[in-house]
Design a protein around this motif. Structure first.
Motif, short mmCIF file in Angstrom:
data_model
loop_
_atom_site.label_atom_id
_atom_site.label_comp_id
_atom_site.label_asym_id
_atom_site.label_seq_id
_atom_site.Cartn_x
_atom_site.Cartn_y
_atom_site.Cartn_z
N ASP A 205 2.57 -7.26 -12.29
CA ASP A 205 4.22 -6.88 -12.10
C ASP A 205 4.42 -7.55 -11.18
O ASP A 205 5.26 -6.80 -10.16
CB ASP A 205 4.93 -6.29 -13.42
CG ASP A 205 4.96 -6.61 -14.87
OD1 ASP A 205 4.91 -8.24 -15.04
OD2 ASP A 205 5.01 -5.99 -15.23
N GLY A 206 3.11 -7.88 -10.00
CA GLY A 206 3.68 -7.79 -8.08
C GLY A 206 3.13 -6.10 -8.11
O GLY A 206 3.50 -6.50 -6.16
N ALA A 207 2.76 -5.50 -8.45
CA ALA A 207 2.54 -3.59 -8.07
C ALA A 207 0.99 -4.13 -7.31
O ALA A 207 0.84 -2.65 -6.12
CB ALA A 207 2.56 -2.67 -9.33
N GLY A 208 0.54 -4.56 -7.36
CA GLY A 208 -0.81 -4.25 -6.77
C GLY A 208 -2.14 -2.93 -8.01
O GLY A 208 -1.23 -2.32 -8.83
N ALA A 209 -3.08 -2.99 -6.77
CA ALA A 209 -4.16 -2.04 -7.74
C ALA A 209 -3.60 -0.85 -7.00
O ALA A 209 -3.85 -0.39 -5.73
CB ALA A 209 -5.77 -2.62 -7.64
N ASP A 210 -3.39 0.28 -8.06
CA ASP A 210 -3.64 1.66 -7.95
C ASP A 210 -5.27 2.21 -7.25
O ASP A 210 -5.43 2.90 -5.65
CB ASP A 210 -3.41 2.99 -8.29
CG ASP A 210 -2.03 2.60 -9.23
OD1 ASP A 210 -1.30 2.59 -8.12
OD2 ASP A 210 -1.92 2.00 -10.31
N VAL A 211 -5.52 1.78 -7.57
CA VAL A 211 -7.48 1.89 -6.62
C VAL A 211 -8.50 0.79 -7.53
O VAL A 211 -8.14 -0.01 -8.03
CB VAL A 211 -8.19 2.83 -8.08
CG1 VAL A 211 -9.88 2.82 -7.99
CG2 VAL A 211 -7.89 4.46 -8.11
N VAL A 212 -9.06 0.35 -6.34
CA VAL A 212 -9.88 -0.70 -6.66
C VAL A 212 -10.93 -0.23 -6.36
O VAL A 212 -11.54 0.60 -4.96
CB VAL A 212 -9.22 -1.63 -4.83
CG1 VAL A 212 -10.75 -2.99 -5.06
CG2 VAL A 212 -8.16 -2.80 -4.73
N LEU A 228 -3.88 -4.02 -2.75
CA LEU A 228 -3.63 -3.05 -2.54
C LEU A 228 -1.94 -2.16 -3.31
O LEU A 228 -1.13 -2.69 -2.80
CB LEU A 228 -4.27 -1.54 -1.83
CG LEU A 228 -5.02 -0.85 -1.08
CD1 LEU A 228 -6.15 -0.36 -0.22
CD2 LEU A 228 -6.31 -0.18 -2.54
N ALA A 229 -2.13 -1.42 -4.32
CA ALA A 229 -0.20 -0.86 -4.39
C ALA A 229 -0.01 -0.56 -3.15
O ALA A 229 -0.63 0.72 -2.55
CB ALA A 229 -0.28 -0.42 -5.82
#
Length: 325
Positions: A205-212, A228-229
């Motif tokens: 929902d547009g936030a991105g990843a907390d961890v990659v 990234l979020a």
């Protein structure tokens, strides 16, 4: 004993089955009869002359094994001859026997075939340490795993799901993406056909990843930061497509994000012992109850180690290739 040695390095580096002296366990070590050894991309780099073993490690490859303890060295407690174990190694796993620090041993899970258990130590230690200790992954967060079909990726998907995270992963082709979904990935991204940043944003929902968690390296650096979020953590554990890249510091700062690079093999023995202890406490129960399992693509005889390397280099492996003495 027999060991697979490197007869030539470089792009055309070759492996040969050799007869060498039996290892002798030193203080704090045990001798293990090898049931199987995992094949890792680090082994390919070592064969090419790009990833030398740390001081004191054997010259031949192999970062993880399963087997039975043949002899307990001086100063070791808590382990006995005949114990079925897996081990995280500094090197030397491509052999009939290996001497390893007792602090880098784990009991072989009863729920897993002893040969298949060789697929666990390096992958599980890498995944847990970088997802949780370094990346701080928590329940409910989004994690983007690059290389979800690899040895680390297949385990990382399962560990992240067991932690309650939401998992997106890249994989090459629809079949491999579907296999990642079967392991629990919430969103699979065929990187050959899709932009992983757009696909991740849509899923989150547009936030991105907390961890990659990234095995690719420089080629993905800019897009990983875009993915990234706010407050996100990019953890780079591989350099399959480049060592040098450009980092947009303004984008990183705007997201209050961090970039960390880590390795496991070259770390001090005490740090490796701490990683193994954390895995035994937190991940071994996940294996015992079936939430995490090794994913084995195929088993190859030790004498055919070159074929195992060729197979891994082909990019067609899902999970781990194992060498069986």
């Amino acid at each position: 004993m027999r060991a697979v040695t490197i007869s030539a390095t470089g792009r055309s580096g070759k492996l040969s089955l050799s007869t060498i002296s039996d290892p002798v366990p030193e203080i704090g070590e045990v001798l293990v009869n090898v049931a199987a050894a995992g094949v890792n991309h680090a082994d390919l780099l070592q064969r090419a002359g790009l990833y030398p073993p740390p001081a004191g490690a054997p010259d031949w490859p192999g970062l993880e094994i399963s087997g039975e303890i043949a002899r307990v060295g001086p100063g070791v407690s808590g382990w006995r001859t005949g114990d079925r174990v897996v081990a995280l190694l500094d090197g030397g796993g491509y052999a009939d026997q290996v001497a390893v620090r007792a602090t880098q041993l784990l009991p072989a899970p009863r729920s897993v075939d002893l040969i298949d258990a060789a697929a666990l130590p390096e992958a599980v230690c890498t995944a847990w340490d970088n997802l949780v200790t370094v990346g701080g992954l928590a329940s409910g967060e989004w994690v983007l795993l690059h290389g979800g079909s690899g040895g680390v990726g297949t385990v990382a998907i399962q560990i992240a799901k067991a932690l309650g995270a939401r998992v997106a992963t890249t994989a090459g082709g629809p079949e491999r993406a579907a296999q990642c979904a079967d392991l629990g990935a919430d969103r699979t991204i065929d990187y050959r056909e899709q932009d992983f940043v757009d696909a991740l944003r849509e899923a989150s929902d547009g936030a991105g990843a907390d961890v990659v968690l990234d095995v690719v390296g420089a080629a993905y650096l800019g897009d990983n930061v875009r993915a990234l979020a706010r407050g996100g953590r990019l953890v780079v554990i591989g350099l399959q497509r480049g060592r040098r890249g450009e980092l947009d510091l303004a984008a990183l700062m705007a997201k209050r994000a961090t970039v960390t690079g880590t390795t496991l093999r070259s770390r001090p023995a005490a740090e490796k012992a701490a990683v193994v202890a954390a895995v035994r406490e937190h991940v071994w129960p996940m294996i015992d109850d079936g939430r995490v399992r090794p994913v084995v693509h195929t088993r190859v005889p030790l004498a055919e180690a070159q074929r195992a390397h060729d197979l891994l280099e082909s990019g067609e492996v899902f999970g781990k290739v194992l060498l069986v003495p």
